[in-house]
Scaffold this active site. Structure first.
Site, mmCIF file in Angstrom:
data_model
loop_
_atom_site.group_PDB
_atom_site.id
_atom_site.type_symbol
_atom_site.label_atom_id
_atom_site.label_comp_id
_atom_site.label_asym_id
_atom_site.label_seq_id
_atom_site.Cartn_x
_atom_site.Cartn_y
_atom_site.Cartn_z
ATOM 1 N N GLY A 1 0.769 -1.236 0.000
ATOM 2 C CA GLY A 1 0.000 0.000 0.000
ATOM 3 C C GLY A 1 0.796 1.279 0.000
ATOM 4 O O GLY A 1 0.394 2.262 -0.615
ATOM 5 N N GLU B 1 3.819 4.465 5.747
ATOM 6 C CA GLU B 1 2.608 3.658 5.641
ATOM 7 C C GLU B 1 1.549 4.409 4.851
ATOM 8 O O GLU B 1 1.548 5.639 4.820
ATOM 9 C CB GLU B 1 2.114 3.338 7.058
ATOM 10 N N ASP B 2 0.656 3.663 4.218
ATOM 11 C CA ASP B 2 -0.422 4.293 3.469
ATOM 12 C C ASP B 2 -1.539 4.775 4.388
ATOM 13 O O ASP B 2 -1.986 5.905 4.298
ATOM 14 C CB ASP B 2 -0.971 3.365 2.375
ATOM 15 N N ASP C 1 -5.117 2.128 10.295
ATOM 16 C CA ASP C 1 -6.513 1.769 10.462
ATOM 17 C C ASP C 1 -6.714 1.245 11.887
ATOM 18 O O ASP C 1 -6.884 2.022 12.812
ATOM 19 C CB ASP C 1 -6.874 0.737 9.397
ATOM 20 N N LYS D 1 -6.774 6.914 10.309
ATOM 21 C CA LYS D 1 -8.203 6.673 10.491
ATOM 22 C C LYS D 1 -8.445 6.301 11.965
ATOM 23 O O LYS D 1 -8.626 5.136 12.309
ATOM 24 C CB LYS D 1 -8.652 5.536 9.561
ATOM 25 N N PHE E 1 -14.416 3.041 3.091
ATOM 26 C CA PHE E 1 -13.468 2.193 2.375
ATOM 27 C C PHE E 1 -12.755 3.035 1.326
ATOM 28 O O PHE E 1 -13.358 3.479 0.357
ATOM 29 C CB PHE E 1 -14.156 0.992 1.719
#
Length: 177
Positions: A43, A97-98, A101, A129, A150
């Site tokens: 990612g 990191e993308d 979460d 997030k 998403f």
């Protein structure tokens, strides 16, 4: 692919502006040091590539591949699929990191690098997030706070697709439901 996107959240221009700001901070912090930059694959490929080009200090790039997802859902278990080759002992480590979460992947990876003797461990993420966090973890820096939706594009995927979109967007629920 664009027809599968409900809404564009962050354009390439917005991402570039924030990456410039983040790189400026990193360039000051790591001047004269030689950190190991660890993109978290797959990612973070696009974000890390663009960020690394903005960095002006000597660095080693050594990607890691970790998995905690099956399709659209987190499995709750972090597995290192491809480890780094560098010795991190007494060297600063910067994870790129993308999206953060649940927080499980980065919490696990930072703990692994600390146990291996990293001088310091920093996490720089394109998106954060916090609404979906299940462990106590915070990025040192991130470009944007992301809504609980998403997201795909700019490295983020659904089943391997959409990574190549030049923006971050919300995937229509009909696509993954």
């Amino acid at each position: 692919m664009n027809n599968d996107i409900e809404k564009v959240l962050f354009t390439q221009e917005q991402l570039n502006k924030r990456m410039d700001e983040m790189a400026e901070r990193l360039n000051k912090k790591y001047a004269g040091q030689e950190p190991i930059v660890i993109p978290v694959l797959n990612g973070a490929m696009l974000f890390a590539s663009d960020m690394i080009k903005k960095l002006t200090f000597k660095l080693t790039i050594d990607p890691i591949k970790a998995s905690s997802y099956a399709g659209a859902a987190s499995t709750g278990k972090v597995k290192i699929v491809q480890d780094i080759k560098s010795n991190v002992n007494n060297r600063p480590v910067i994870f790129m990191e993308d999206i953060i979460d649940t927080g499980r992947t980065l919490k696990t990876l930072t703990e692994v690098m600390r146990k291996r003797g990293a001088k310091s461990v920093e996490v720089v993420s394109m998106l954060d997030k916090p609404e979906t966090r299940v462990v106590d973890f915070k990025a040192d820096d991130y470009a944007f706070k992301a809504p609980n939706a998403f997201l795909v594009g700019y490295g983020l995927d659904y089943n391997g697709w959409y990574r190549n979109l030049p923006y971050v967007g919300i995937l229509k629920q009909a696509v993954y439901a």
